[in-house]
Scaffold this active site. Structure first.
Site, PDB file in Angstrom:
ATOM      1  N   GLY A  70       4.412   9.142   6.049  1.00  0.00           N
ATOM      2  CA  GLY A  70       4.648   7.855   5.700  1.00  0.00           C
ATOM      3  C   GLY A  70       3.651   6.962   5.249  1.00  0.00           C
ATOM      4  O   GLY A  70       2.478   7.441   4.825  1.00  0.00           O
ATOM      5  N   HIS A  71       4.085   5.593   5.095  1.00  0.00           N
ATOM      6  CA  HIS A  71       2.897   4.808   4.486  1.00  0.00           C
ATOM      7  C   HIS A  71       3.411   3.307   4.890  1.00  0.00           C
ATOM      8  O   HIS A  71       4.670   3.089   4.787  1.00  0.00           O
ATOM      9  CB  HIS A  71       2.615   4.708   3.187  1.00  0.00           C
ATOM     10  CG  HIS A  71       1.084   4.405   3.067  1.00  0.00           C
ATOM     11  ND1 HIS A  71       0.529   3.307   3.097  1.00  0.00           N
ATOM     12  CD2 HIS A  71       0.084   5.364   2.757  1.00  0.00           C
ATOM     13  CE1 HIS A  71      -0.942   3.460   2.794  1.00  0.00           C
ATOM     14  NE2 HIS A  71      -0.961   4.623   2.723  1.00  0.00           N
ATOM     15  N   ASP A  72       2.742   2.398   5.193  1.00  0.00           N
ATOM     16  CA  ASP A  72       2.973   1.125   5.169  1.00  0.00           C
ATOM     17  C   ASP A  72       2.417   0.214   4.106  1.00  0.00           C
ATOM     18  O   ASP A  72       1.537   0.679   3.522  1.00  0.00           O
ATOM     19  CB  ASP A  72       2.503   0.393   6.338  1.00  0.00           C
ATOM     20  CG  ASP A  72       3.400   1.096   7.846  1.00  0.00           C
ATOM     21  OD1 ASP A  72       4.289   1.665   7.612  1.00  0.00           O
ATOM     22  OD2 ASP A  72       2.461   0.771   8.934  1.00  0.00           O
ATOM     23  N   GLY A  73       2.787  -0.927   4.037  1.00  0.00           N
ATOM     24  CA  GLY A  73       2.204  -1.711   2.820  1.00  0.00           C
ATOM     25  C   GLY A  73       2.151  -3.327   3.147  1.00  0.00           C
ATOM     26  O   GLY A  73       3.240  -3.832   3.891  1.00  0.00           O
TER      27      GLY A  73
ATOM     28  N   SER B 123       0.720  -1.140  -0.008  1.00  0.00           N
ATOM     29  CA  SER B 123      -0.015   0.041  -0.053  1.00  0.00           C
ATOM     30  C   SER B 123       0.679   1.086  -0.234  1.00  0.00           C
ATOM     31  O   SER B 123       0.152   2.283  -0.021  1.00  0.00           O
ATOM     32  CB  SER B 123      -0.857  -0.147   1.128  1.00  0.00           C
ATOM     33  OG  SER B 123      -2.025  -1.009   1.151  1.00  0.00           O
TER      34      SER B 123
ATOM     35  N   GLY C  57       1.964 -12.102   2.231  1.00  0.00           N
ATOM     36  CA  GLY C  57       3.294 -12.375   3.001  1.00  0.00           C
ATOM     37  C   GLY C  57       4.513 -11.660   2.518  1.00  0.00           C
ATOM     38  O   GLY C  57       5.597 -11.809   2.944  1.00  0.00           O
TER      39      GLY C  57
END
Length: 450
Positions: A294-297, A55, A301
């Site tokens: 920021g961002h995480d994804g 993401s 897995g």
């Protein structure tokens, strides 16, 4: 800090098969890699290996949207039906009023986890948007914040209509090429040309094993389809730190658009999971008195993490392919930011030192949206939040019901412990202005039913 040593030590502690980390500090970039890309083949992870960034892709999609705004092709606050007259959502009023700002800020109410695979053709996003008329609206337009993959697929289709090309081609032309991203792709056949990571999921013995499926559907590309090296992720981040210019001075985005993307747009109902507020694509978080974006994804897995500290010209990217990546991120970033910025990374919310007695009865019941069913129950050892994955996602992940132990923190706020990883996640219960009740868990607002 010996970045390679610290990455290896912490990744091994948390069962992460392979990872790459990069630190941008001013004009200096430091990179390190650890482990293997695929436990079945033993191919080593290197700094030039590609990982799925999940993401974090949303910020890339939002950047292209803002490029179209810069070019005068799109107004963030104009009805999307001006661009997509064929758009048809379940509610006619929402169809008329929905804007790009709603999509970029996750306030559209379109159920966020619709992973219908509409094929590999260039018309996949067109087909996907054509199915949104059947999608539930989990909350009224603009009434609250709920993470929406579906909204970003719709944003990708808007990009296609305005550029006359596929989302993949638009990213290549408007981002990859001007930024010199030679190791960034959006399609699996492109990823095959590089040293590329495979995701890992827990096997029967709890150890990571290669996932049964490599990537997400192409129709989810604008929400999570970019695969890249850690260096290319940092080149993208550097453009956002440098006022919209690439390393060679090419103007990719206006300084005004860069500022708007990082600026406050909406408060989050849950301030303990992904930040305290949202911009145009960016998460916004406060660490030790400093403002970060920021961002995480997360894909099948694989997990990725990106944090920018604009005031110090710092960006840190971490790409992983399984294991307890969240714990690796927490420990490694805590060390990195302490050393290079003297900034303390906050610890995740956990159980209070002293028990807080909160009656769970007012929150008991069933909460449901696409792909997820959640139920608050009273178990033998106290309250639990039972989470079930449903729909197409369940077929891939093969998840069973997961019972999270609930511990009260404050009125309307609990922390829930993952029985597999031991990680704690916040669950916030709240009511919107029109009276509907929700639980905010995993960055999504899930409505109470019945």
């Amino acid at each position: 800090m010996n970045l390679e040593h610290r990455l290896a030590t912490i990744a091994e502690r948390h069962g992460v098969p392979g990872a790459a980390v990069g630190v941008l500090h001013g004009d200096t970039v430091t990179e390190a890699a650890y482990g293997v890309l695929n436990r079945a083949t033993g191919v080593a992870a290197t700094t030039d290996s590609l990982f799925q960034i999940g993401s974090i892709t949303k910020v890339w999609t939002a950047t292209v949207v803002m490029r179209l705004v810069d070019d005068g092709l799109l107004d963030l606050d104009a009805p999307l039906v001006d661009v997509l007259p064929e758009l048809l959502l379940r509610d006619a009023d929402v169809t008329r009023k929905l804007t790009m700002r709603h999509l970029l800020t996750h306030t559209s109410g379109i159920d966020g986890d619709i992973f219908t695979d509409t094929g590999r053709g260039d018309d996949c996003l067109k087909k996907y948007v054509g199915l949104l008329g059947d999608a539930a609206l989990t909350h009224p337009l603009g009434a609250t914040w709920s993470y929406s993959n579906s909204g970003y697929s719709l944003a990708g289709r808007v990009i296609e209509k305005l550029t006359g090309d596929t989302w993949d081609a638009a990213l290549r032309e408007l981002l990859f090429q001007p930024l010199g991203l030679t190791h960034t792709v959006t399609l699996p056949e492109e990823a095959l040309l590089f040293r590329t990571a495979v995701g890992h999921l827990p096997g029967a013995d709890g150890e990571p094993e290669p996932a049964p499926q490599w990537g997400i559907p192409r129709s989810a590309g604008p929400a999570g389809g970019v695969t890249a090296t850690v260096a290319d992720v940092l080149r993208f981040a550097r453009m956002h730190l440098d006022g919209g210019r690439s390393a060679d001075g090419t103007a990719v985005l206006s300084a005004a658009a860069i500022t708007a993307m990082a600026a406050h747009q909406v408060e989050l109902p849950d301030k303990h999971t992904v930040g305290d507020s949202w911009g145009l694509g960016w998460e916004r978080m406060g660490w030790d008195g400093h403002r970060l974006i920021g961002h995480d994804g997360n894909t099948i897995g694989q997990a990725a993490f990106l944090r920018l500290l604009p005031e110090r010209n710092i960006a840190v990217a971490l790409l992983t392919n399984g294991g307890n990546a969240a714990r690796l991120y927490e420990e490694l970033y805590r060390e990195i930011f302490a050393e290079i910025a003297d900034v303390a990374v906050p610890h995740p919310l956990g159980p209070p030192d002293e028990p807080v007695a909160i009656d769970v009865a007012p929150y008991a019941g069933l909460y449901e949206r696409a792909s997820i069913r959640q139920e608050v129950l009273t178990g033998e050892d106290g309250p639990i939040l039972r989470v079930s994955v449903t729909g197409p996602l369940a077929e891939v992940l093969k998840d069973q019901n997961v019972d999270y132990r609930m511990v009260g923190v404050a009125p309307d706020l609990f922390v829930c412990q993952d029985p597999t990883t031991g990680n704690w996640m916040a669950a916030t219960f709240y009511q919107i202005e029109s009276g509907e009740r929700y639980v905010h868990f995993g960055a999504r607002a899930t409505p109470r039913i019945g």
